[in-house]
Design a protein around this motif. Structure first.
Motif, short mmCIF file in Angstrom:
data_model
loop_
_atom_site.label_atom_id
_atom_site.label_comp_id
_atom_site.label_asym_id
_atom_site.label_seq_id
_atom_site.Cartn_x
_atom_site.Cartn_y
_atom_site.Cartn_z
N LYS A 1 0.81 -1.22 0.00
CA LYS A 1 0.00 0.00 0.00
C LYS A 1 0.84 1.27 0.00
CE LYS A 1 -3.73 -2.35 2.51
NZ LYS A 1 -4.51 -2.41 3.78
N ASP A 2 2.15 1.13 0.21
CA ASP A 2 3.01 2.31 0.21
C ASP A 2 2.98 2.97 -1.16
OD1 ASP A 2 5.88 3.64 -0.17
OD2 ASP A 2 5.44 3.55 1.97
N PRO A 3 2.93 4.31 -1.23
CA PRO A 3 2.83 5.01 -2.52
C PRO A 3 3.94 4.70 -3.50
CG PRO A 3 2.34 6.51 -0.71
CD PRO A 3 2.81 5.24 -0.09
N VAL A 4 5.11 4.30 -3.01
CA VAL A 4 6.22 4.03 -3.93
C VAL A 4 5.87 2.92 -4.91
CG1 VAL A 4 7.41 2.35 -2.47
CG2 VAL A 4 8.72 3.70 -4.10
N PHE A 5 4.99 2.00 -4.50
CA PHE A 5 4.66 0.88 -5.35
C PHE A 5 3.48 1.18 -6.27
CE2 PHE A 5 6.67 -0.80 -1.50
CZ PHE A 5 7.84 -1.27 -2.09
N ALA A 6 3.05 2.46 -6.26
CA ALA A 6 2.04 2.91 -7.23
C ALA A 6 2.68 3.45 -8.50
CB ALA A 6 1.16 3.99 -6.59
N ASP A 7 4.01 3.46 -8.55
CA ASP A 7 4.72 3.87 -9.76
C ASP A 7 4.22 3.01 -10.93
OD1 ASP A 7 7.19 3.16 -11.66
OD2 ASP A 7 7.46 5.19 -10.87
N PRO A 8 3.99 3.62 -12.10
CA PRO A 8 3.44 2.86 -13.24
C PRO A 8 4.23 1.61 -13.58
CG PRO A 8 3.36 5.21 -13.71
CD PRO A 8 4.11 5.06 -12.42
N SER A 9 5.54 1.67 -13.48
CA SER A 9 6.34 0.50 -13.83
C SER A 9 6.12 -0.66 -12.86
CB SER A 9 7.83 0.86 -13.87
OG SER A 9 8.30 1.22 -12.58
N LEU A 10 5.83 -0.34 -11.61
CA LEU A 10 5.58 -1.38 -10.62
C LEU A 10 4.11 -1.77 -10.56
CD1 LEU A 10 7.93 -0.29 -7.68
CD2 LEU A 10 8.27 -2.13 -9.35
N THR A 11 3.24 -0.86 -10.97
CA THR A 11 1.81 -1.18 -10.99
C THR A 11 1.54 -2.35 -11.93
OG1 THR A 11 1.17 1.08 -10.45
CG2 THR A 11 -0.49 -0.29 -11.52
#
Length: 434
Positions: free
Chosen positions: A362-372
């Motif tokens: 849920k951390d925002p860093v993992f909302a990056d498009p490449s990781l999404t």
């Protein structure tokens, strides 16, 4: 939160050889209630990078618990053989990393601690982990042999400038579109797709996924090798035909085994690669984030999902404990620490992977498009490699068969359905009989 910088390597190259009897692991390094030994896999661009990532966290663990962790980062080329030797000699670490595809094979040795309800409760419970990651922790129906630490999945990475130069408006979503885009890229003297034809593990990952798309699993429901089914043969031929028939993979890729396809991509020689979270590697080779794009790996319908729309294997690293460790309490505390939300965010951010722990995702860093794309693939369209004791031999013999077929293609020798089936028949004959 402590801040760390690190680079991540691409695909994992395995040295696969399996054939041990059940034997508990152990600690030949003088473990006590105040010490632990830890074999970490090489996740960064070098062993020294891994030490810089991990040592501050191990120091923090010692500060919190009083338990010192003796770290050794083991290269992937050595890790499996080191582990297998430890299961027979009893001279191993307390805690170790394993490739998640090895879980069932290592589970069958009897050397790893089973993660029963009591042990899982000691690290916060099974429900903290993503289901897809738990699917690669051992034989279904048995207590897991490990717990997830880092999660990865395959996606299609494309060079935006090369696509623009070739007049390709959007990334392909089907294999037909991949071939069409690859041929356009070839018109400009580039290669359409990069592969690692001599990397046995990468070969298996790709043909396993294509096998799922053809309705094949490479093993029967009762765990027997099934390498020569129509679907398995079609999957291997489709992959090798990217070079042999479609001519969108350069012949030199047949010899690649050490991430050379990523170097070609970064240098603008190749337009597309199918890879696990390579963004840190791209950065280390001078590519800016805006230079490349990412899309789900292709499927026939263009819409990834389950069954024949599977577009990735469940990739990742698991954490295991040797069953006869002299410091079980400390080992459980260490696994709990490494799989805590805070450490999961920090470590997976450093390595460019995705946390297999729900809260950390849920951390925002993992909302990056490449990781999404990776996170969504793991949640909806990835499948675990066969969780059978013979999985490591499968990677060796079928991975080698694919390597040999790429060598044939590079040399201009015909790759036919019959020649593919013959290679897979030979591979199946090399598997142990039950």
């Amino acid at each position: 939160m402590r801040r760390i910088r690190a680079a991540v390597t691409g695909a994992v190259t395995l040295s696969l050889a399996f054939g041990v009897t059940a034997c508990g692991g152990g600690d030949g390094n003088g473990s006590s209630p105040k010490t632990l030994t830890y074999w970490a896999s090489n996740q960064g661009s070098s062993i020294e990078v891994d030490k810089k990532v991990l040592q501050p966290e191990l120091d923090q663990f010692e500060k919190e618990t009083g338990i010192k962790v003796k770290l050794e980062v083991v290269p992937w080329s050595d890790l499996l053989n080191r582990i297998l030797t430890a299961t027979t000699s009893g001279q191993g670490p307390d805690v170790l990393n394993i490739g998640n595809t090895w879980s069932a094979s290592l589970q069958s040795t009897g050397a790893l601690l089973p993660w029963d309800a009591k042990n899982l409760d000691a690290i916060g419970g099974k429900d903290r982990f993503v289901d897809s990651a738990l699917g690669s922790t051992g034989v279904p129906g048995k207590e897991p042999a490990a717990v997830p630490l880092y999660s990865m999945a395959y996606a299609l990475y494309y060079n935006k400038q090369l696509f623009k130069d070739a007049g390709i408006a959007k990334p392909p979503t089907t294999w037909d579109e991949v071939i069409a885009a690859g041929k356009k890229l070839g018109e400009d003297g580039k290669s359409g797709v990069g592969v690692e034809g001599s990397n046995l593990s990468n070969n298996i990952h790709q043909v396993f996924v294509l096998g799922k798309q053809h309705g094949a699993d490479f093993f029967t429901a009762d765990g027997k090798p099934d390498f020569t089914s129509d679907g398995a043969v079609a999957a291997v031929k489709q992959y090798v035909d990217l070079m042999a028939a479609q001519k969108i993979v350069a012949p030199g890729n047949a010899e690649y085994a050490q991430n050379q396809s990523l170097s070609d991509f970064a240098k603008g020689k190749t337009g597309m690669v199918l890879w696990q979270t390579p963004q840190q590697t791209f950065a280390s080779q001078g590519m800016a984030p805006e230079d490349w794009g990412v899309a789900p790996a292709p499927v026939s319908s263009g819409k990834p999902g389950q069954g024949t729309q599977t577009n990735s294997m469940v990739a990742g690293i698991n954490m295991a404990v040797f069953k006869n460790t002299k410091n079980l309490d400390g080992a459980l505390k260490f696994v709990k620490f490494m799989t805590s939300d805070e450490e999961q965010i920090l470590l997976n951010k450093a390595y460019g992977s995705v946390p297999p722990v729900k809260g950390a995702q849920k951390d925002p860093v993992f909302a990056d498009p490449s990781l999404t794309v990776i996170r969504e693939t793991l949640a909806s369209s990835a499948a675990a490699l066969p969780q059978v004791p013979e999985e490591s031999q499968f990677e060796t013999v079928v991975g080698t068969a694919v390597k040999e077929l790429f060598a044939d293609a590079a040399a201009g020798r015909p790759v036919t359905t019959e020649s593919v089936k013959a290679k897979l028949e030979k591979a199946q004959q090399q598997m142990p009989t039950k």
